[in-house]
Scaffold this active site. Structure first.
Site, PDB file in Angstrom:
ATOM      1  N   GLU A 160    -111.105  -0.225 -27.634  1.00 41.15           N
ATOM      2  CA  GLU A 160    -110.238   0.093 -28.938  1.00 41.15           C
ATOM      3  C   GLU A 160    -110.718  -0.546 -30.205  1.00 41.15           C
ATOM      4  O   GLU A 160    -110.156  -1.039 -30.832  1.00 41.15           O
ATOM      5  CB  GLU A 160    -108.797  -0.604 -28.569  1.00 41.15           C
ATOM      6  N   ASN A 201    -114.302   2.369 -25.056  1.00 41.16           N
ATOM      7  CA  ASN A 201    -113.021   2.534 -24.111  1.00 41.16           C
ATOM      8  C   ASN A 201    -112.002   2.736 -25.230  1.00 41.16           C
ATOM      9  O   ASN A 201    -111.562   1.749 -25.958  1.00 41.16           O
ATOM     10  CB  ASN A 201    -112.878   1.514 -23.269  1.00 41.16           C
ATOM     11  N   HIS A 237    -103.066   5.897 -21.147  1.00 50.15           N
ATOM     12  CA  HIS A 237    -101.786   5.110 -20.944  1.00 50.15           C
ATOM     13  C   HIS A 237    -100.725   6.198 -21.282  1.00 50.15           C
ATOM     14  O   HIS A 237    -100.785   6.626 -22.560  1.00 50.15           O
ATOM     15  CB  HIS A 237    -101.848   4.064 -21.862  1.00 50.15           C
ATOM     16  N   GLU A 267    -107.725   3.716 -17.407  1.00 54.29           N
ATOM     17  CA  GLU A 267    -106.619   2.858 -17.364  1.00 54.29           C
ATOM     18  C   GLU A 267    -105.219   3.693 -17.204  1.00 54.29           C
ATOM     19  O   GLU A 267    -104.393   3.301 -17.676  1.00 54.29           O
ATOM     20  CB  GLU A 267    -106.373   2.008 -18.728  1.00 54.29           C
ATOM     21  N   ASP A 269    -101.888   5.157 -16.553  1.00 54.48           N
ATOM     22  CA  ASP A 269    -100.405   4.539 -15.884  1.00 54.48           C
ATOM     23  C   ASP A 269     -99.673   5.733 -16.616  1.00 54.48           C
ATOM     24  O   ASP A 269     -99.656   6.296 -17.760  1.00 54.48           O
ATOM     25  CB  ASP A 269    -100.002   3.377 -15.994  1.00 54.48           C
TER      26      ASP A 269
HETATM   27  O1  G3I Z   1    -103.367 -16.378 -18.606  1.00 54.47           O
HETATM   28  C1  G3I Z   1    -101.973 -16.737 -19.505  1.00 54.47           C
HETATM   29  C2  G3I Z   1    -101.167 -17.661 -18.341  1.00 54.47           C
HETATM   30  O2  G3I Z   1    -102.001 -19.105 -18.417  1.00 54.47           O
HETATM   31  C3  G3I Z   1    -100.005 -17.913 -19.037  1.00 54.47           C
HETATM   32  O3  G3I Z   1     -99.222 -18.657 -18.251  1.00 54.47           O
HETATM   33  C4  G3I Z   1     -99.267 -16.546 -19.053  1.00 54.47           C
HETATM   34  C5  G3I Z   1     -97.745 -16.760 -19.434  1.00 54.47           C
HETATM   35  O4  G3I Z   1     -97.872 -16.752 -21.169  1.00 54.47           O
HETATM   36  O5  G3I Z   1    -100.245 -15.569 -19.905  1.00 54.47           O
HETATM   37  C6  G3I Z   1    -101.220 -15.332 -19.292  1.00 54.47           C
HETATM   38  O6  G3I Z   1    -101.901 -14.703 -20.114  1.00 54.47           O
HETATM   39  C7  G3I Z   1    -101.549 -13.150 -20.134  1.00 54.47           C
HETATM   40  C8  G3I Z   1    -102.747 -12.167 -19.737  1.00 54.47           C
HETATM   41  O7  G3I Z   1    -102.372 -10.902 -19.663  1.00 54.47           O
HETATM   42  C9  G3I Z   1    -103.320 -12.722 -18.409  1.00 54.47           C
HETATM   43  O8  G3I Z   1    -102.381 -12.548 -17.274  1.00 54.47           O
HETATM   44  C10 G3I Z   1    -101.144 -12.471 -21.530  1.00 54.47           C
HETATM   45  O9  G3I Z   1    -100.002 -13.314 -21.737  1.00 54.47           O
HETATM   46  C11 G3I Z   1    -100.771 -11.136 -21.579  1.00 54.47           C
HETATM   47  O10 G3I Z   1    -100.451 -10.840 -22.784  1.00 54.47           O
HETATM   48  C12 G3I Z   1    -101.981 -10.448 -21.023  1.00 54.47           C
HETATM   49  O11 G3I Z   1    -101.578  -8.859 -21.021  1.00 54.47           O
HETATM   50  C13 G3I Z   1    -102.812  -8.161 -20.398  1.00 54.47           C
HETATM   51  C14 G3I Z   1    -102.936  -7.423 -21.917  1.00 54.47           C
HETATM   52  O12 G3I Z   1    -103.875  -6.561 -21.654  1.00 54.47           O
HETATM   53  C15 G3I Z   1    -103.496  -8.142 -23.169  1.00 54.47           C
HETATM   54  O13 G3I Z   1    -103.307  -7.388 -24.241  1.00 54.47           O
HETATM   55  C16 G3I Z   1    -102.345  -7.465 -19.427  1.00 54.47           C
HETATM   56  O14 G3I Z   1    -102.377  -8.120 -18.292  1.00 54.47           O
HETATM   57  C17 G3I Z   1    -103.466  -6.244 -19.407  1.00 54.47           C
HETATM   58  O15 G3I Z   1    -102.888  -5.365 -18.335  1.00 54.47           O
HETATM   59  C18 G3I Z   1    -103.884  -5.485 -20.606  1.00 54.47           C
HETATM   60  O16 G3I Z   1    -104.871  -4.560 -20.312  1.00 54.47           O
HETATM   61  C19 G3I Z   1    -105.114  -3.773 -21.714  1.00 54.47           C
HETATM   62  C20 G3I Z   1    -106.503  -3.665 -21.500  1.00 54.47           C
HETATM   63  O17 G3I Z   1    -107.314  -4.694 -21.102  1.00 54.47           O
HETATM   64  C21 G3I Z   1    -107.322  -2.613 -22.357  1.00 54.47           C
HETATM   65  N1  G3I Z   1    -106.460  -1.555 -22.893  1.00 54.47           N
HETATM   66  C22 G3I Z   1    -105.054  -1.767 -22.946  1.00 54.47           C
HETATM   67  C23 G3I Z   1    -104.327  -2.633 -21.693  1.00 54.47           C
HETATM   68  C24 G3I Z   1    -102.896  -2.669 -21.916  1.00 54.47           C
HETATM   69  O18 G3I Z   1    -102.952  -3.557 -22.983  1.00 54.47           O
END
Ligand code: G3I
Length: 341
Positions: A160, A201, A237, A267, A269
């Site tokens: 991105e 990507n 998405h 990705e 969905d």
């Molecule tokens: O690791 C922490 C954990 O320690 C904590 O307890 C928990 C609760 O706050 O948060 C955890 O981190 C989270 C992380 O995912 C790991 O699970 C973050 O809050 C959360 O914001 C993060 O979200 C991810 C997101 O990217 C971040 O922007 C999603 O799982 C993931 O599916 C999403 O994937 C992205 C791609 O990488 C790039 N393209 C867009 C896509 C959707 O945003």
């Protein structure tokens, strides 16, 4: 006495194997569900896998293995996970997923090497000069790609880089290094694994508009300058209300084929508004599956999550081909019709 020592040694060894295996499963490895055959696809069809559920939920692992042949770590390869402190690498989660995929003969996509989200504070808060940040970036890419050389088939090298208006996202990399950060990452990745496919990507680049145009211009410019780039990832998405149809995706894929570049749906969905019919969602997956099947330069299709309950956008949006507990939905049947042998 000799027999007692031999017995104790054997008992100790057996105990180590039992407790060691349990400990590694608890803390490190993906849950072991034995061998599970996947659907036979004409191209790799995969899912983003989250290491937490993969370690503790056998149904989740079984659902992945029974349906998908390609694995993208959802978060395990992001900077906050891999290099949480400068120079201190933590590959435990990424290793668990890559090793699991290899054990089951599944393809691995690396995601992402450079992004502006999920960065550790030492990167975002750093008072960087260009030379230092360039070295930090190059070292990270070399360390990660080098570790998985020959094991990760495709990398989302830069994730991105563009805004919706087609301008560059003003992330820490761009602010300090300018557009050059993209070339630095691509060149470091190629050096670390010459055989890996390297993609940029992007999100929301499926419909024609400023971002789609800017992405084409960017990769064409990189290509002309001899920068190693193999193609683009179209994240796709979408929602059941508005999704790119087959013709639109075929046009985008054709544009990149004309540039001699690959594409991959990386990705996908399809968020469902409350009450929306599952069949409408299935049409979005049919469009993507048929477009990818027909495009010689489409490497494969990945959905962003294994089952609805673990989707990043929330189970209530029911966005994935597999519902809660891995139940196959009309969307999965649509993918099979479009992409299975
Ligand atoms: O690791 C922490 C954990 O320690 C904590 O307890 C928990 C609760 O706050 O948060 C955890 O981190 C989270 C992380 O995912 C790991 O699970 C973050 O809050 C959360 O914001 C993060 O979200 C991810 C997101 O990217 C971040 O922007 C999603 O799982 C993931 O599916 C999403 O994937 C992205 C791609 O990488 C790039 N393209 C867009 C896509 C959707 O945003």
């Amino acid at each position: 006495m000799g027999r007692l020592l031999i017995f104790l040694a054997l008992a100790g060894g057996v105990a180590f194997v039992i407790f060691g295996a349990a400990a590694s499963r608890r803390g490190g490895d993906v849950a072991d569900v034995g061998r599970v055959e996947a659907v036979r696809w004409v191209k790799p069809v995969g899912a983003a896998v989250s290491v937490g559920p993969a370690r503790r939920n056998e149904d989740y692992v079984r659902a992945f293995l029974a349906h998908y042949t390609s694995l993208t770590p959802e978060n395990a390869m992001k900077w906050e996970q891999i290099q949480p402190r400068r120079g201190r690498f933590d590959f435990a989660a990424a290793d668990a997923l890559v090793t699991f995929a290899e054990r089951h003969g599944r393809r691995v996509r690396g995601h992402p090497l450079v992004w502006d989200q999920q960065l550790p504070e030492w990167v975002t808060a750093g008072d960087w000069d260009a030379a230092e940040l360039e070295q930090v970036l190059r070292d990270h890419v070399r360390e990660v790609v080098g570790r998985y050389a020959g094991r990760v088939e495709v990398w989302d090298v830069v994730n991105e880089p563009l805004e919706d208006d087609g301008g560059f996202t003003r992330n820490v990399w761009f602010r300090v290094l300018g557009e050059r950060y993209i070339e630095i990452a691509l060149r470091a990745a190629r050096e670390a694994d010459p055989d890996a496919t390297l993609l940029i990507n992007e999100i929301a680049a499926e419909f024609e508009g400023p971002k789609a145009k800017a992405l084409r211009r960017l990769v064409a410019r990189l290509r002309r300058s001899g920068v190693p780039i193999d193609g683009v990832g179209l994240q796709n998405h979408t929602t059941a209300r508005r999704f790119p149809d087959r013709e639109r995706l075929a046009a985008v894929m054709g544009d990149y084929e004309d540039l001699g570049l690959d594409v991959e749906i990386t990705e996908m969905d399809v968020a469902l508004p409350p009450g929306a019919p599952l069949e409408r969602q299935a049409r979005a997956y049919t469009a993507a599956g048929e477009a990818c099947a027909a495009a010689p330069n489409c490497l494969g299709l990945t959905v962003w999550g294994v089952t609805d309950e673990f989707s990043w956008i929330g189970a209530d949006k029911r966005p994935l081909p597999l519902g809660e507990g891995g139940v196959s939905k009309p969307a999965f049947a649509a993918l099979r019709t479009a992409l299975a042998r």
